[in-house]
Write a protein that holds these residues in place. Structure first.
Motif, PDB file in Angstrom:
ATOM      1  N   ARG A  88      79.352  33.486  68.889  1.00 12.28           N
ATOM      2  CA  ARG A  88      79.209  32.097  69.328  1.00 12.28           C
ATOM      3  C   ARG A  88      80.514  31.588  69.930  1.00 12.28           C
ATOM      4  NH1 ARG A  88      78.691  26.641  65.911  1.00 12.28           N
ATOM      5  NH2 ARG A  88      77.901  25.291  67.568  1.00 12.28           N
ATOM      6  N   LEU A  89      80.441  31.180  71.187  1.00 15.36           N
ATOM      7  CA  LEU A  89      81.551  30.528  71.873  1.00 15.36           C
ATOM      8  C   LEU A  89      81.222  29.043  71.916  1.00 15.36           C
ATOM      9  CD1 LEU A  89      84.202  31.151  73.589  1.00 15.36           C
ATOM     10  CD2 LEU A  89      82.708  30.958  75.596  1.00 15.36           C
ATOM     11  N   SER A  90      82.077  28.212  71.325  1.00 16.49           N
ATOM     12  CA  SER A  90      81.786  26.782  71.240  1.00 16.49           C
ATOM     13  C   SER A  90      82.998  25.961  71.631  1.00 16.49           C
ATOM     14  CB  SER A  90      81.330  26.400  69.829  1.00 16.49           C
ATOM     15  OG  SER A  90      82.317  26.746  68.868  1.00 16.49           O
ATOM     16  N   ASP A  91      82.748  24.762  72.080  1.00 18.75           N
ATOM     17  CA  ASP A  91      83.814  23.850  72.477  1.00 18.75           C
ATOM     18  C   ASP A  91      84.679  23.516  71.264  1.00 18.75           C
ATOM     19  OD1 ASP A  91      84.984  20.992  72.870  1.00 18.75           O
ATOM     20  OD2 ASP A  91      84.354  21.577  74.894  1.00 18.75           O
ATOM     21  N   ALA A  92      85.984  23.699  71.394  1.00 23.76           N
ATOM     22  CA  ALA A  92      86.892  23.500  70.263  1.00 23.76           C
ATOM     23  C   ALA A  92      86.950  22.050  69.821  1.00 23.76           C
ATOM     24  CB  ALA A  92      88.297  23.993  70.624  1.00 23.76           C
ATOM     25  N   GLY A  93      86.617  21.114  70.705  1.00 22.72           N
ATOM     26  CA  GLY A  93      86.701  19.710  70.358  1.00 22.72           C
ATOM     27  C   GLY A  93      85.405  19.119  69.842  1.00 22.72           C
ATOM     28  N   THR A  94      84.275  19.553  70.399  1.00 23.32           N
ATOM     29  CA  THR A  94      82.992  18.943  70.050  1.00 23.32           C
ATOM     30  C   THR A  94      82.075  19.861  69.242  1.00 23.32           C
ATOM     31  OG1 THR A  94      81.906  19.713  72.076  1.00 23.32           O
ATOM     32  CG2 THR A  94      83.111  17.625  72.194  1.00 23.32           C
ATOM     33  N   ASP A  95      82.399  21.144  69.149  1.00 22.63           N
ATOM     34  CA  ASP A  95      81.574  22.160  68.476  1.00 22.63           C
ATOM     35  C   ASP A  95      80.268  22.443  69.222  1.00 22.63           C
ATOM     36  OD1 ASP A  95      83.289  22.683  66.257  1.00 22.63           O
ATOM     37  OD2 ASP A  95      82.642  20.785  65.366  1.00 22.63           O
ATOM     38  N   GLN A  96      80.133  21.924  70.436  1.00 20.44           N
ATOM     39  CA  GLN A  96      78.934  22.218  71.219  1.00 20.44           C
ATOM     40  C   GLN A  96      78.938  23.689  71.636  1.00 20.44           C
ATOM     41  OE1 GLN A  96      78.619  20.492  75.184  1.00 20.44           O
ATOM     42  NE2 GLN A  96      76.408  20.229  74.922  1.00 20.44           N
ATOM     43  N   THR A  97      77.807  24.336  71.497  1.00 14.63           N
ATOM     44  CA  THR A  97      77.700  25.746  71.859  1.00 14.63           C
ATOM     45  C   THR A  97      77.834  25.922  73.360  1.00 14.63           C
ATOM     46  OG1 THR A  97      76.254  26.213  69.974  1.00 14.63           O
ATOM     47  CG2 THR A  97      76.222  27.781  71.797  1.00 14.63           C
ATOM     48  N   VAL A  98      78.691  26.851  73.758  1.00 17.56           N
ATOM     49  CA  VAL A  98      78.847  27.211  75.161  1.00 17.56           C
ATOM     50  C   VAL A  98      78.059  28.481  75.457  1.00 17.56           C
ATOM     51  CG1 VAL A  98      80.510  27.838  76.967  1.00 17.56           C
ATOM     52  CG2 VAL A  98      81.116  26.105  75.256  1.00 17.56           C
ATOM     53  N   ARG A  99      78.247  29.484  74.595  1.00 19.71           N
ATOM     54  CA  ARG A  99      77.480  30.722  74.663  1.00 19.71           C
ATOM     55  C   ARG A  99      77.174  31.173  73.232  1.00 19.71           C
ATOM     56  NH1 ARG A  99      77.809  29.166  79.128  1.00 19.71           N
ATOM     57  NH2 ARG A  99      78.162  30.305  81.083  1.00 19.71           N
ATOM     58  N   TRP A 100      75.976  31.716  73.049  1.00 26.60           N
ATOM     59  CA  TRP A 100      75.516  32.120  71.705  1.00 26.60           C
ATOM     60  C   TRP A 100      74.617  33.317  71.934  1.00 26.60           C
ATOM     61  CZ3 TRP A 100      75.979  29.807  66.774  1.00 26.60           C
ATOM     62  CH2 TRP A 100      74.992  30.097  65.827  1.00 26.60           C
ATOM     63  N   PHE A 101      75.065  34.515  71.545  1.00 27.97           N
ATOM     64  CA  PHE A 101      74.370  35.720  72.004  1.00 27.97           C
ATOM     65  C   PHE A 101      74.496  36.882  71.020  1.00 27.97           C
ATOM     66  CE2 PHE A 101      78.633  35.434  73.593  1.00 27.97           C
ATOM     67  CZ  PHE A 101      79.164  36.706  73.465  1.00 27.97           C
ATOM     68  N   PHE A 102      73.640  37.855  71.224  1.00 24.30           N
ATOM     69  CA  PHE A 102      73.537  39.024  70.337  1.00 24.30           C
ATOM     70  C   PHE A 102      74.259  40.224  70.961  1.00 24.30           C
ATOM     71  CE2 PHE A 102      71.568  42.423  67.919  1.00 24.30           C
ATOM     72  CZ  PHE A 102      71.261  41.845  66.703  1.00 24.30           C
ATOM     73  N   VAL A 103      74.965  41.000  70.098  1.00 22.52           N
ATOM     74  CA  VAL A 103      75.634  42.225  70.549  1.00 22.52           C
ATOM     75  C   VAL A 103      75.331  43.332  69.553  1.00 22.52           C
ATOM     76  CG1 VAL A 103      77.777  43.266  71.369  1.00 22.52           C
ATOM     77  CG2 VAL A 103      77.514  40.776  71.429  1.00 22.52           C
ATOM     78  N   ARG A 104      74.548  44.293  69.977  1.00 23.54           N
ATOM     79  CA  ARG A 104      74.222  45.397  69.085  1.00 23.54           C
ATOM     80  C   ARG A 104      75.458  46.233  68.751  1.00 23.54           C
ATOM     81  NH1 ARG A 104      68.559  48.053  71.414  1.00 23.54           N
ATOM     82  NH2 ARG A 104      67.130  46.532  70.448  1.00 23.54           N
ATOM     83  N   ALA A 105      75.365  46.965  67.644  1.00 25.46           N
ATOM     84  CA  ALA A 105      76.468  47.848  67.240  1.00 25.46           C
ATOM     85  C   ALA A 105      76.783  48.831  68.361  1.00 25.46           C
ATOM     86  CB  ALA A 105      76.083  48.603  65.971  1.00 25.46           C
ATOM     87  N   HIS A 106      78.067  49.035  68.589  1.00 24.16           N
ATOM     88  CA  HIS A 106      78.563  50.002  69.571  1.00 24.16           C
ATOM     89  C   HIS A 106      78.082  49.718  70.991  1.00 24.16           C
ATOM     90  CE1 HIS A 106      80.261  52.337  66.326  1.00 24.16           C
ATOM     91  NE2 HIS A 106      79.095  52.330  65.708  1.00 24.16           N
ATOM     92  N   THR A 107      77.978  48.424  71.329  1.00 28.93           N
ATOM     93  CA  THR A 107      77.673  48.026  72.709  1.00 28.93           C
ATOM     94  C   THR A 107      78.607  46.886  73.101  1.00 28.93           C
ATOM     95  OG1 THR A 107      76.023  46.337  72.149  1.00 28.93           O
ATOM     96  CG2 THR A 107      75.231  48.617  72.359  1.00 28.93           C
ATOM     97  N   ASP A 119      87.880  26.791  73.988  1.00 31.89           N
ATOM     98  CA  ASP A 119      86.767  27.174  73.122  1.00 31.89           C
ATOM     99  C   ASP A 119      87.240  27.965  71.906  1.00 31.89           C
ATOM    100  OD1 ASP A 119      85.023  26.102  75.079  1.00 31.89           O
ATOM    101  OD2 ASP A 119      85.077  27.993  76.189  1.00 31.89           O
ATOM    102  N   ARG A 120      86.409  27.935  70.856  1.00 33.45           N
ATOM    103  CA  ARG A 120      86.628  28.780  69.679  1.00 33.45           C
ATOM    104  C   ARG A 120      85.564  29.863  69.677  1.00 33.45           C
ATOM    105  NH1 ARG A 120      83.353  26.481  65.058  1.00 33.45           N
ATOM    106  NH2 ARG A 120      84.714  27.615  63.638  1.00 33.45           N
TER     107      ARG A 120
END
Length: 199
Positions: A88-107, A119-120
């Motif tokens: 999850r990539l989110s705005d450091a000030g508002t906590d609004q999600t910028v990107r939220w995504f799945f990453v399988r093992a070893h990919t 962003d955080r």
């Protein structure tokens, strides 16, 4: 009381030479001891084994709709672990999600068009993603990169300079950024569940 009864029974049986009473008392002793060992084994049993079949969406699957698609910023996330991850990539000030995504093992996942901002980056690892609960059912853990990620752009007459950031979720030799453990509540802060969008 059970322990006392079999001890007394053994003493009385021995004094009277009663073989049958000795066997009965010994049987009580064995039963009591077995119950104790069962309880101890249950409390110290090893963690549940890795599941052989589990829900693992394709790498790049969105957990929540992207926000801010008008930028030039890029993000590459390499998951070199043996477990799946949701990042999850989110705005450091508002906590609004910028990107939220799945990453399988070893990919690795590759994202683009990230807008300017600070962003955080947080992530959870585990197995068997439960979409309705936004969590892994098998050994979920939550972590956050200790530094913020700044996306900025500079335009001139010829081109646009922008940030392209790459991170690994597994420790690497000579790595230049650390992660820290966080709670599930911190990971989900500001999150609003939206149905998955297949890439």
């Amino acid at each position: 009381e059970l322990r006392r009864s079999w001890i007394v029974g053994l003493i009385e049986a021995a004094e009277k030479g009663n073989r049958k009473r000795q066997l009965e008392a010994a049987s009580l002793a064995f039963s009591n001891r077995s119950s104790f060992l069962t309880l101890r084994d249950t409390r110290t049993q090893p963690p549940d084994s890795r599941p052989k079949s589990y829900n693992s969406p394709p790498t790049g699957t969105r957990i929540e709709e992207d926000v801010g698609n008008d930028g030039h910023g890029k993000l590459t996330v390499e998951n070199g672990t043996d477990e799946d991850a949701v990042v999850r990539l989110s705005d450091a000030g508002t906590d609004q999600t910028v990107r939220w995504f799945f990453v399988r093992a070893h990919t690795s996942a590759h994202l683009a068009h990230i807008s300017q901002g600070t962003d955080r980056l947080t992530f959870t690892t585990g197995l068997n993603w439960i979409e309705s609960e936004d969590t892994f059912s098998w050994h979920p853990s939550y972590r956050e990169f200790e530094r913020a990620f700044a996306y900025s752009e500079e335009r001139n007459s010829e081109a646009v300079q922008y940030d392209s950031i790459s991170v690994t979720l597994n420790p690497v030799l000579f790595g230049n950024v650390k992660t820290k453990a966080i709670s599930r509540e911190q990971f989900l802060k500001g999150h609003q569940h939206i149905a998955l969008q297949r890439p």
